[in-house]
Design an enzyme around this catalytic site. Structure first.
Site, short mmCIF file in Angstrom:
data_model
loop_
_atom_site.label_atom_id
_atom_site.label_comp_id
_atom_site.label_asym_id
_atom_site.label_seq_id
_atom_site.Cartn_x
_atom_site.Cartn_y
_atom_site.Cartn_z
N ARG A 114 -0.90 20.12 -17.66
CA ARG A 114 -0.99 20.74 -18.97
C ARG A 114 -2.44 20.74 -19.42
O ARG A 114 -3.20 19.82 -19.16
CB ARG A 114 -0.14 19.97 -20.00
CG ARG A 114 1.34 19.97 -19.69
CD ARG A 114 1.92 21.36 -19.94
NE ARG A 114 3.35 21.39 -19.70
CZ ARG A 114 3.92 22.07 -18.73
NH1 ARG A 114 3.19 22.76 -17.89
NH2 ARG A 114 5.23 22.08 -18.59
N GLU A 132 -4.31 28.00 -24.17
CA GLU A 132 -3.86 29.14 -23.38
C GLU A 132 -2.79 30.01 -24.04
O GLU A 132 -2.59 31.15 -23.64
CB GLU A 132 -3.31 28.66 -22.04
CG GLU A 132 -2.00 27.92 -22.14
CD GLU A 132 -1.55 27.33 -20.82
OE1 GLU A 132 -0.32 27.31 -20.60
OE2 GLU A 132 -2.38 26.87 -20.04
N HIS A 167 -1.77 29.78 -15.52
CA HIS A 167 -0.57 28.96 -15.54
C HIS A 167 0.56 29.58 -14.71
O HIS A 167 1.71 29.70 -15.16
CB HIS A 167 -0.10 28.71 -16.97
CG HIS A 167 0.53 27.35 -17.13
ND1 HIS A 167 0.32 26.58 -18.23
CD2 HIS A 167 1.34 26.63 -16.33
CE1 HIS A 167 0.99 25.45 -18.11
NE2 HIS A 167 1.61 25.46 -16.96
#
Length: 189
Positions: free
Chosen positions: A96, A125, A157
């Site tokens: 993360r 993000e 991601h």
């Protein structure tokens, strides 16, 4: 010039399911694999557990992050933690974004403390990584610096993004819906 992984030490920070799988890959390339987890898994015979994150990273050539975000891991990797890494190490953040202080990361790559980083996540993000920005202007100077940095590889991601992983998400969401409501949107009969 690159170095063979077999001559490296890799620190796996967080040895849950994904950390374990990553560690096995490095072990398959004959790297020395060390790890840290608040809840060590004694069955992982391919790695040597260390007593702290600091001890795990001190001799690591590659530091691979796989911990959840919580009060203990928020900005775990900041200037203080980066000061404990082996000079020239590479950071891989596959967890993360909030686990790494992004400004501090850029600083330590710029000053040579880290030789580089590969990140599949960014702490800010949410506005960017799930949308197509092809013909738009990104207004986040930190994200732009990450993207443009020659020693930082940024992916949006998507490390999980495979046919199998997406199917698993669909199946999990359907199962949770059935558990919670007795049915799901993808029900056939």
């Amino acid at each position: 010039m690159s170095r063979p992984v077999k001559n490296m030490t890799v620190a796996i920070i967080g040895t849950g399911r994904i950390g374990e799988a990553s560690g096995k890959i490095y072990d398959g390339f004959c790297a020395k694999v060390v790890g840290y987890d608040a809840y060590p898994n004694a069955s992982l015979d391919f790695l040597e557990y260390k007593d702290s994150v600091e001890t795990a990273i001190q001799d690591a050539d590659i530091i691979s992050l796989h911990v959840p975000t919580n009060k203990d891991s928020y900005h775990l990797f900041n200037k203080n933690m980066f000061a404990k890494v082996k000079k020239g190490a590479v950071l891989v953040n596959a967890t993360r974004g909030a686990v790494v202080n992004t400004i501090d990361l850029i600083d330590v790559v710029n000053d040579g403390t880290l030789s580089g980083a590969a990140i599949d996540t960014y702490e800010n993000e949410a506005d960017y990584f799930t949308f197509d920005w092809s013909n738009q202007t990104i207004d986040d100077p930190t994200l732009l610096e990450l993207i443009r940095h020659e020693n930082i590889l940024v992916t949006p991601h998507i490390a999980f993004f495979s046919d199998e992983a997406v199917q698993n998400l669909v199946d999990l969401n359907a199962a949770l819906s059935v558990i919670n409501t007795g049915t799901c949107e993808t029900r056939l009969n």
